[in-house]
Write an enzyme that holds these catalytic residues in place. Structure first.
Site: not given
Ligand code: OAD
Length: 269
Positions: A102-103, A134, A145, A206, A208, A232, A250
């Site tokens: 997360n950012v 990230h 630079c 949390g 995917s 998740n 979560a």
């Molecule tokens: P995703 O949006 O791909 O996945 C979010 C996950 O959180 C899913 O599996 C949901 O089921 C789960 N979720 C939703 N609500 C929840 C809750 N309340 N408690 C627990 N889990 C929950 O996000 P990331 O896996 O973080 O990268 O995505 C990875 C990267 O892809 C990000 O950092 C970003 C994105 O494109 C960049 O921008 C480089």
């Protein structure tokens, strides 16, 4: 206490080193949109238009507009019960490495508040800050630079001429986040993989688990003989390998899980 939480709490409590890997889902209950799924950002926007170096070269104003929209959303968000629980976990015991994709800065904010409440020494807080795989949406860096800076105040996206420029060299500044097709910061990746290898348990919350190298970390822990706990509501590629899977939000389960991990799961039997 529920059986899955008790088992996960026991694993966490016994482990001398723990990796916590988080993704967008940990911030969902703070109102920060996730990326994938029916409500995800990538359903409405194409990543190649907004989150690649090519997109920024083609239309820096559009990319900045999108990041400023996200900075606005995140800027008004508050850490939720999951961020607070994880802050308690990393401050409450040794050997926990928090790694996030997360950012949004919400882990850092929860840690800052927990540390202030506990009057934790500054050095302890510095040691517990998350590894940002990230980058950070509140950091900017130069496209030419090596200048970088933290900027909380809004970026003026009204025209290309109003976009932020590098004070030393005058080139455009960009969000200090990792875009598709870019490498992650090598030192951060190295530390995250070292923590995954050393971990007796990986707590995966949390995400995917589709974006590498972050998605490889739980497998590294498993391969080194450790266990995986997944939190998740939806199944992911990690689910089939998880030692314990907790299919809930979560914010609803982490407070009890962390409580069990810190106070000794045995006493909750
Ligand atoms: P995703 O949006 O791909 O996945 C979010 C996950 O959180 C899913 O599996 C949901 O089921 C789960 N979720 C939703 N609500 C929840 C809750 N309340 N408690 C627990 N889990 C929950 O996000 P990331 O896996 O973080 O990268 O995505 C990875 C990267 O892809 C990000 O950092 C970003 C994105 O494109 C960049 O921008 C480089």
């Amino acid at each position: 206490m529920r059986d899955d939480l008790r088992r996960a709490g026991r694993l966490l409590e016994k482990a001398s080193s723990v990796l916590v890997l988080t993704g967008a889902g940990v911030s969902a209950e703070s109102g920060v949109p996730i990326f994938r799924g029916s409500e995800g950002l990538w359903r409405k926007h194409r990543p190649e238009d907004l989150a690649t170096p090519g997109a920024f070269r083609r239309d820096p104003r559009l990319v900045w507009e999108w990041y400023q929209w996200r900075r606005d959303r995140v800027g008004t968000a508050e850490p939720n019960a999951a961020h607070h629980a994880l802050a308690r976990l990393v401050l409450g015991r040794e050997g926990v490495t928090l790694v996030t994709q997360n950012v949004d800065g919400l882990h850092e904010e929860a840690l800052r508040r927990a540390a202030a409440a506990e009057e934790a020494p500054v050095r302890r807080v510095a040691d517990t800050l998350p590894l940002l795989l990230h980058g950070s949406i509140f950091r900017l860096r130069c496209t030419r630079c090596d200048h970088g800076e933290t900027r909380i105040e809004p970026v003026d996206t009204s025209s290309e001429a109003s976009l932020p420029r590098c004070p030393p060299c005058g080139a455009l500044l960009r969000p200090d986040v990792v875009w598709f097709g870019e490498s992650l910061p090598a030192d951060v990746v190295e530390r995250a993989f070292a923590a995954a290898r050393a971990a007796e348990i990986a707590l995966v919350v949390g995400t995917s688990a589709g974006v590498h190298p972050a998605a490889s970390l739980p497998g590294v822990t498993l391969g080194a003989g450790g266990a995986v706990v997944e939190v998740n509501p939806e199944e992911t590629p990690v689910s089939a390998h998880a030692t314990v899977r907790i299919g809930e939000n979560a914010g609803e389960v982490l407070p009890a899980l962390v409580e069990a991990a810190l106070s000794g799961a045995e006493s909750h039997d």
